[in-house]
Design a protein around this motif. Structure first.
Motif, PDB file in Angstrom:
ATOM      1  N   GLN A 104      10.328   8.215   8.490  1.00  0.00           N
ATOM      2  CA  GLN A 104       9.834   8.164   9.869  1.00  0.00           C
ATOM      3  C   GLN A 104       8.304   8.149   9.896  1.00  0.00           C
ATOM      4  N   VAL A 105       7.671   8.991   9.082  1.00  0.00           N
ATOM      5  CA  VAL A 105       6.211   9.009   9.024  1.00  0.00           C
ATOM      6  C   VAL A 105       5.693   7.658   8.537  1.00  0.00           C
ATOM      7  N   ASN A 122       7.647  18.463   1.935  1.00  0.00           N
ATOM      8  CA  ASN A 122       9.036  18.446   2.408  1.00  0.00           C
ATOM      9  C   ASN A 122       9.201  17.555   3.634  1.00  0.00           C
ATOM     10  N   GLY A 123       8.472  16.442   3.652  1.00  0.00           N
ATOM     11  CA  GLY A 123       8.579  15.467   4.731  1.00  0.00           C
ATOM     12  C   GLY A 123       7.748  15.764   5.955  1.00  0.00           C
ATOM     13  N   HIS A 124       7.022  16.869   5.961  1.00  0.00           N
ATOM     14  CA  HIS A 124       6.188  17.235   7.101  1.00  0.00           C
ATOM     15  C   HIS A 124       4.728  16.932   6.785  1.00  0.00           C
ATOM     16  N   ARG A 125       4.023  16.316   7.734  1.00  0.00           N
ATOM     17  CA  ARG A 125       2.611  15.980   7.538  1.00  0.00           C
ATOM     18  C   ARG A 125       1.775  17.243   7.347  1.00  0.00           C
ATOM     19  N   VAL A 126       0.923  17.203   6.343  1.00  0.00           N
ATOM     20  CA  VAL A 126      -0.092  18.258   6.177  1.00  0.00           C
ATOM     21  C   VAL A 126      -1.490  17.660   6.284  1.00  0.00           C
ATOM     22  N   GLY A 130      16.869  15.327   5.951  1.00  0.00           N
ATOM     23  CA  GLY A 130      15.906  16.135   5.221  1.00  0.00           C
ATOM     24  C   GLY A 130      14.562  15.473   5.035  1.00  0.00           C
ATOM     25  N   SER A 131      13.937  15.797   3.905  1.00  0.00           N
ATOM     26  CA  SER A 131      12.574  15.314   3.650  1.00  0.00           C
ATOM     27  C   SER A 131      12.516  13.789   3.562  1.00  0.00           C
ATOM     28  N   LEU A 132      13.545  13.148   3.012  1.00  0.00           N
ATOM     29  CA  LEU A 132      13.520  11.680   2.919  1.00  0.00           C
ATOM     30  C   LEU A 132      13.521  11.059   4.311  1.00  0.00           C
ATOM     31  N   GLY A 133      14.354  11.549   5.187  1.00  0.00           N
ATOM     32  CA  GLY A 133      14.383  11.017   6.548  1.00  0.00           C
ATOM     33  C   GLY A 133      13.046  11.177   7.247  1.00  0.00           C
ATOM     34  N   ARG A 134      12.437  12.360   7.104  1.00  0.00           N
ATOM     35  CA  ARG A 134      11.130  12.598   7.719  1.00  0.00           C
ATOM     36  C   ARG A 134      10.062  11.711   7.076  1.00  0.00           C
ATOM     37  N   ARG A 135      10.124  11.539   5.751  1.00  0.00           N
ATOM     38  CA  ARG A 135       9.142  10.703   5.044  1.00  0.00           C
ATOM     39  C   ARG A 135       9.200   9.261   5.547  1.00  0.00           C
ATOM     40  N   ARG A 153       0.817  -1.216   0.000  1.00  0.00           N
ATOM     41  CA  ARG A 153       0.000   0.000   0.000  1.00  0.00           C
ATOM     42  C   ARG A 153       0.849   1.264   0.000  1.00  0.00           C
ATOM     43  N   LEU A 154       0.250   2.324  -0.482  1.00  0.00           N
ATOM     44  CA  LEU A 154       0.894   3.630  -0.500  1.00  0.00           C
ATOM     45  C   LEU A 154       0.923   4.168   0.928  1.00  0.00           C
ATOM     46  N   LEU A 155       2.122   4.483   1.412  1.00  0.00           N
ATOM     47  CA  LEU A 155       2.280   4.982   2.775  1.00  0.00           C
ATOM     48  C   LEU A 155       2.293   6.504   2.831  1.00  0.00           C
ATOM     49  N   ALA A 156       2.926   7.129   1.856  1.00  0.00           N
ATOM     50  CA  ALA A 156       3.044   8.587   1.884  1.00  0.00           C
ATOM     51  C   ALA A 156       3.236   9.148   0.485  1.00  0.00           C
ATOM     52  N   VAL A 157       2.735  10.368   0.308  1.00  0.00           N
ATOM     53  CA  VAL A 157       2.986  11.173  -0.881  1.00  0.00           C
ATOM     54  C   VAL A 157       3.572  12.481  -0.374  1.00  0.00           C
ATOM     55  N   ASP A 158       4.729  12.861  -0.918  1.00  0.00           N
ATOM     56  CA  ASP A 158       5.466  14.012  -0.412  1.00  0.00           C
ATOM     57  C   ASP A 158       5.760  14.980  -1.552  1.00  0.00           C
TER      58      ASP A 158
END
Length: 164
Positions: free
Chosen positions: A142-143, A159-163, A135-140, A78-83
């Motif tokens: 972790q999320v 940029n890796g931050h949840r919206v 950066g954004s990859l590390g945050r992505r 499944r898709l976990l995140a879109v950044d």
């Protein structure tokens, strides 16, 4: 009446956005598989650019890139995140991150690196990921690990931050 040339000119003038897709692969101990590219500093996940001009979807791109880079042809989960990731020297990137599932000892033994692009691979414990992914990859990542742990839905990131 619009012509084919008018439409082509219109399309050529639209903003450009890059698309990338990767998979989050873990071993049975929960460590994350990272790859070391030879074309830039740092570590990454298996994945790369979606060949959208060829009609490739992000899911197809994640699968193709994983097979090319580490020799494992697996259907992404499944898709976990879109950044949405801004970059100073490139157009924005939409990065799709899929669950690659758990790797068995046999899977790990079958990894074959794409030597044209990769120097090495390693398994990294979640607590040690900030030392390898910034950066954004590390945050992505972790999320995505949080989503896998709590069963949450796909995360929308900038940029890796949840919206959302």
């Amino acid at each position: 009446m619009a012509t084919t040339q008018d439409f082509a000119t219109y399309i050529a003038g639209l903003p450009r956005v890059l698309a990338g897709a990767a998979v989050l692969l873990r071993d049975e101990e929960g460590r994350v598989l990272l790859v070391e590219p030879n074309y830039r500093e740092g570590w990454a996940l298996p994945g790369g650019t979606v060949e959208s001009d060829e009609g490739e979807t992000p899911r197809q791109g994640a699968r193709r890139e994983t097979a090319e880079e580490i020799g494992l042809d697996r259907e992404p989960g499944r898709l976990l995140a879109v950044d949405w990731v801004r970059g100073p020297d490139r157009p924005p990137l939409v990065a799709y991150l899929y669950d690659g599932g758990l790797l068995t000892a046999a899977d790990l033994g079958a990894i074959r690196l794409q030597e044209e692009e990769l120097l090495s691979w390693r398994l990294v414990a979640p607590a040690d990921l900030p030392e390898h992914l910034s950066g954004s990859l590390g945050r992505r990542v972790q999320v995505a690990l949080e989503i896998l742990a709590d069963g949450g839905g796909t995360a929308e990131l900038e940029n890796g931050h949840r919206v959302a």
